[in-house]
Design an enzyme around this catalytic site. Structure first.
Site, PDB file in Angstrom:
ATOM      1  N   SER A 191       0.764  -1.283  -0.103  1.00 40.82           N
ATOM      2  CA  SER A 191       0.123   0.018   0.035  1.00 40.82           C
ATOM      3  C   SER A 191       0.820   1.339  -0.001  1.00 40.82           C
ATOM      4  O   SER A 191       0.340   2.410  -0.296  1.00 40.82           O
ATOM      5  CB  SER A 191      -1.025   0.086   1.310  1.00 40.82           C
ATOM      6  OG  SER A 191      -0.129   0.257   2.318  1.00 40.82           O
ATOM      7  N   GLY A 207       2.275   2.262   2.504  1.00 38.01           N
ATOM      8  CA  GLY A 207       2.194   2.488   4.144  1.00 38.01           C
ATOM      9  C   GLY A 207       3.402   2.318   4.923  1.00 38.01           C
ATOM     10  O   GLY A 207       4.075   3.144   5.635  1.00 38.01           O
ATOM     11  N   ASP A 239      -2.378   1.310   5.237  1.00 36.96           N
ATOM     12  CA  ASP A 239      -2.454   1.255   6.709  1.00 36.96           C
ATOM     13  C   ASP A 239      -1.547   2.136   7.270  1.00 36.96           C
ATOM     14  O   ASP A 239      -0.554   2.996   6.870  1.00 36.96           O
ATOM     15  CB  ASP A 239      -2.187  -0.285   7.171  1.00 36.96           C
ATOM     16  CG  ASP A 239      -0.819  -0.720   6.676  1.00 36.96           C
ATOM     17  OD1 ASP A 239      -0.369  -0.030   5.597  1.00 36.96           O
ATOM     18  OD2 ASP A 239      -0.392  -1.609   7.407  1.00 36.96           O
ATOM     19  N   GLN A 286      -3.290  -4.877  12.248  1.00 39.72           N
ATOM     20  CA  GLN A 286      -2.277  -4.334  12.825  1.00 39.72           C
ATOM     21  C   GLN A 286      -2.601  -4.865  14.235  1.00 39.72           C
ATOM     22  O   GLN A 286      -2.897  -5.857  14.707  1.00 39.72           O
ATOM     23  CB  GLN A 286      -2.229  -2.768  12.890  1.00 39.72           C
ATOM     24  CG  GLN A 286      -1.906  -2.419  11.291  1.00 39.72           C
ATOM     25  CD  GLN A 286      -0.396  -2.695  11.014  1.00 39.72           C
ATOM     26  OE1 GLN A 286       0.755  -3.045  12.035  1.00 39.72           O
ATOM     27  NE2 GLN A 286       0.230  -2.635   9.909  1.00 39.72           N
ATOM     28  N   CYS A 332      20.057 -24.200  -9.334  1.00 43.07           N
ATOM     29  CA  CYS A 332      20.310 -22.858  -9.890  1.00 43.07           C
ATOM     30  C   CYS A 332      21.346 -22.470 -10.891  1.00 43.07           C
ATOM     31  O   CYS A 332      22.203 -23.257 -11.210  1.00 43.07           O
ATOM     32  CB  CYS A 332      20.137 -22.085  -8.676  1.00 43.07           C
ATOM     33  SG  CYS A 332      21.944 -21.781  -7.744  1.00 43.07           S
ATOM     34  N   CYS A 368      24.663 -22.797  -9.227  1.00 42.76           N
ATOM     35  CA  CYS A 368      25.366 -24.066  -9.094  1.00 42.76           C
ATOM     36  C   CYS A 368      25.368 -25.200  -9.992  1.00 42.76           C
ATOM     37  O   CYS A 368      26.254 -26.081  -9.940  1.00 42.76           O
ATOM     38  CB  CYS A 368      24.409 -24.650  -7.731  1.00 42.76           C
ATOM     39  SG  CYS A 368      24.465 -23.826  -6.048  1.00 42.76           S
ATOM     40  N   HIS A 399      20.703 -18.023  -6.462  1.00 41.09           N
ATOM     41  CA  HIS A 399      20.603 -19.203  -5.538  1.00 41.09           C
ATOM     42  C   HIS A 399      19.694 -19.116  -4.479  1.00 41.09           C
ATOM     43  O   HIS A 399      19.348 -19.851  -3.946  1.00 41.09           O
ATOM     44  CB  HIS A 399      22.221 -19.625  -5.297  1.00 41.09           C
ATOM     45  CG  HIS A 399      22.426 -20.650  -4.031  1.00 41.09           C
ATOM     46  ND1 HIS A 399      22.304 -21.909  -4.313  1.00 41.09           N
ATOM     47  CD2 HIS A 399      22.385 -20.320  -2.920  1.00 41.09           C
ATOM     48  CE1 HIS A 399      22.312 -22.505  -3.074  1.00 41.09           C
ATOM     49  NE2 HIS A 399      22.508 -21.458  -2.273  1.00 41.09           N
TER      50      HIS A 399
HETATM   51 ZN   LIG Z   1      22.191 -23.026  -6.131  1.00 48.41          ZN
END
Ligand SMILES: [Zn+2]
Length: 394
Positions: A107, A109, A160, A202, A320, A323, A349
Site C-alpha cells: 500500500s 504505508g 495502513d 495491525q 540454480c 550451482c 541461488h
Molecule cells: Zn544454487
C-alpha cells in the site's frame, strides 16, 4: 476446483484450501491454491520483492528459473519513480517489467512511515518528503488505491499505518484504530474490477488490540488478510504469539493469510506452522548481495578466504544458475573483484533455495506428514541443534 476443503471466491481472486490443518492441533499449517488474473499461486508461498519493478540483479527469466510464481512491487517507490501514471501509460506494471505472472503491490504505508522524511500522520492521510529529492507528497487511502489501480497488479493492499512492534500501547492503539478507518476507506475507494484487494491487521504485540484488529478486518469484504506490524524488532516468540492471536481470531475464515516482511527459511517455516499462507521479504536477495548464501543446514559467507580454492558448487544438488555451472572458488573471486555477475548468481541461488524450501513444505503438507517432517525442515532451514546452540553461546 474439486477436492478443496474450503473455497473463497472473490471478485477476481479465488482461494482453495486443499489440505486443512489436522484436527488434533499438531499444526495450523495448510495447503492452498490462490488463483489470480495472471496465474495460480500454490501456498504456502514466498513472494520475492521487486522494489523498483525489478528483483535486484534478476531478470524475469531468472525469477521463473528460481521458481517464483508471484512477486511483490513497492507502491511507494514506483509512485515516486518512474511514477504510476507513466507506468499506466506504458501499459501497466506487468508489461512495463515484462513479468506475466501475478504481482502484489503493497500500500505504500510501510515505506511512507519508514523512509519518508518529515512525515505527518493525520486522520486523513500521511504527508511526507520523498527520500529521493525531498519533494512533498501526500498519501491517503484513496490515493494509495488510485496509485495501485494505475500500476495494475493482481492484488492491491489497503493503506495502513504500521508502527514498530515495540511501540508503546497508546501509539499502537492509535495507529490500529486509524488503520481500521483507512481499511474501510480503501475498500470504498477501490474500483478496479480485475484487481483483488487485501486488508491489513495491525495491533502490534498487544493481544487484545491484535485480536480486535483481526476480527474487524476479517469483517470487511477483502479478498485476503495481511498481518502487518511484525517482522520488526520483536522476538520470534512474540511474533508467534501475535500470529497465534490473529489466526485464532480468523478461525475458519476461507481467505489467504499473508504475514508481511518475513524472509528467513526458519521464520517462514515456523509461521507456516502457525497458519500463514503467504510471505514477502527482501532478505534472501539482500544477504545474497552481501555474499551470504543459504544452503541446507546453514549458510556460507562467500567472502571467507577458504572458498577461494574450493572447486565444489555452493550446493551440490541445487538446480540454480550458479550451482549448475560455477564453483565456490569462482563466486568467491567474483565477490572479491566486485564483479556484477556475483550479485546475479548469488541472488539466483538464495531465491532458488527459498522457493524450493517452500515447495518442500508444500510437499509435506500434500503428503499429510507436515508435523512429522518439521524437525527435518528445521534442520534444512539452518536451525542449530541444542548442542551447537550451546557451543555457540558458550
Ligand atoms: Zn544454487
Amino acid at each position: 476446483m474439486s477436492g478443496a476443503v474450503t473455497s473463497f471466491q472473490g471478485r477476481v481472486a479465488r482461494f482453495d484450501v486443499l489440505r486443512s490443518p489436522p484436527t488434533d492441533g499438531a499444526t495450523r499449517a495448510r495447503l492452498g491454491r490462490l488463483t489470480l488474473p495472471h496465474g495460480v499461486v500454490e501456498t504456502p508461498q514466498f513472494m520475492p520483492v521487486g522494489t523498483n519493478a525489478t528483483v535486484k540483479a534478476l531478470s524475469p527469466d531468472d525469477l521463473r528459473d528460481a521458481g517464483a510464481s508471484i512477486i511483490l512491487a513497492n507502491t511507494y517507490h514506483l509512485y515516486l519513480r518512474p511514477g504510476h501514471e507513466r507506468i499506466a501509460r506504458l501499459g501497466g506494471l506487468h508489461k512495463f517489467m515484462a513479468w506475466d505472472r501475478p504481482i502484489l503491490t503493497d500500500s505504500g504505508g510501510f515505506q511512507v512511515v519508514s523512509l519518508g522524511d518529515l512525515r505527518v500522520v493525520d486522520d486523513d492521510g500521511v504527508t511526507f518528503r520523498s527520500h529521493l529529492d525531498g519533494s512533498l507528497h501526500r498519501f491517503t487511502p484513496e490515493h494509495s488505491m488510485a496509485v495501485q489501480e494505475a500500476l495494475g497488479a493482481d492484488i492491491a493492499v489497503a493503506f495502513d499505518q504500521p508502527v514498530s512492534p515495540s511501540s508503546p500501547r497508546a501509539v499502537v492503539a492509535d495507529a490500529t484504530a486509524r488503520t481500521h478507518r483507512w481499511a474501510e476507506r480503501s475498500l470504498a475507494a477501490h474500483e478496479r474490477p480485475d484487481q483483488a484487494l487485501f486488508g491489513i491487521i495491525q495491533g502490534g504485540l498487544e493481544p487484545d488490540l491484535r485480536a480486535e484488529s483481526a476480527r474487524l478486518i476479517a469483517g470487511l469484504g477483502f479478498d485476503g488478510i495481511c498481518i502487518g506490524g511484525l517482522a520488526g524488532d520483536e522476538s520470534p516468540a512474540q511474533r508467534e504469539a501475535a500470529v497465534d492471536i490473529a489466526v485464532t481470531a480468523l478461525g475458519d475464515d476461507p481467505r489467504p493469510r499473508y504475514l508481511m516482511g518475513l524472509g528467513s527459511p526458519l521464520d517462514l517455516l515456523e509461521a507456516v506452522h502457525h497458519g500463514i499462507d503467504l510471505f514477502d521479504s527482501v532478505l534472501p536477495a539482500r544477504i545474497a548481495r552481501n555474499g551470504t548464501l543459504w544452503v541446507p543446514g546453514g549458510k556460507l559467507n562467500m567472502r571467507n578466504t577458504r572458498f577461494l580454492d574450493d572447486p565444489a558448487p555452493v550446493q551440490e544438488d541445487c538446480p540454480c544458475l550458479l550451482c549448475r555451472q560455477f564453483s565456490r572458488a569462482y563466486l568467491a573471486h567474483l565477490f572479491r573483484a566486485q564483479e556484477l555477475l556475483a550479485y546475479r548468481l548469488a541472488t539466483c541461488h538464495n531465491m532458488t533455495f527459498t522457493l524450493d524450501f517452500m515447495a518442500r513444505v508444500r510437499t509435506a503438507l500434500q503428503a499429510g506428514n507436515f508435523p512429522a517432517t518439521l524437525p527435518e525442515l528445521r534442520l534444512r532451514a539452518g536451525r542449530m541443534s541444542g548442542r551447537e546452540a550451546a557451543e555457540k553461546s558458550a
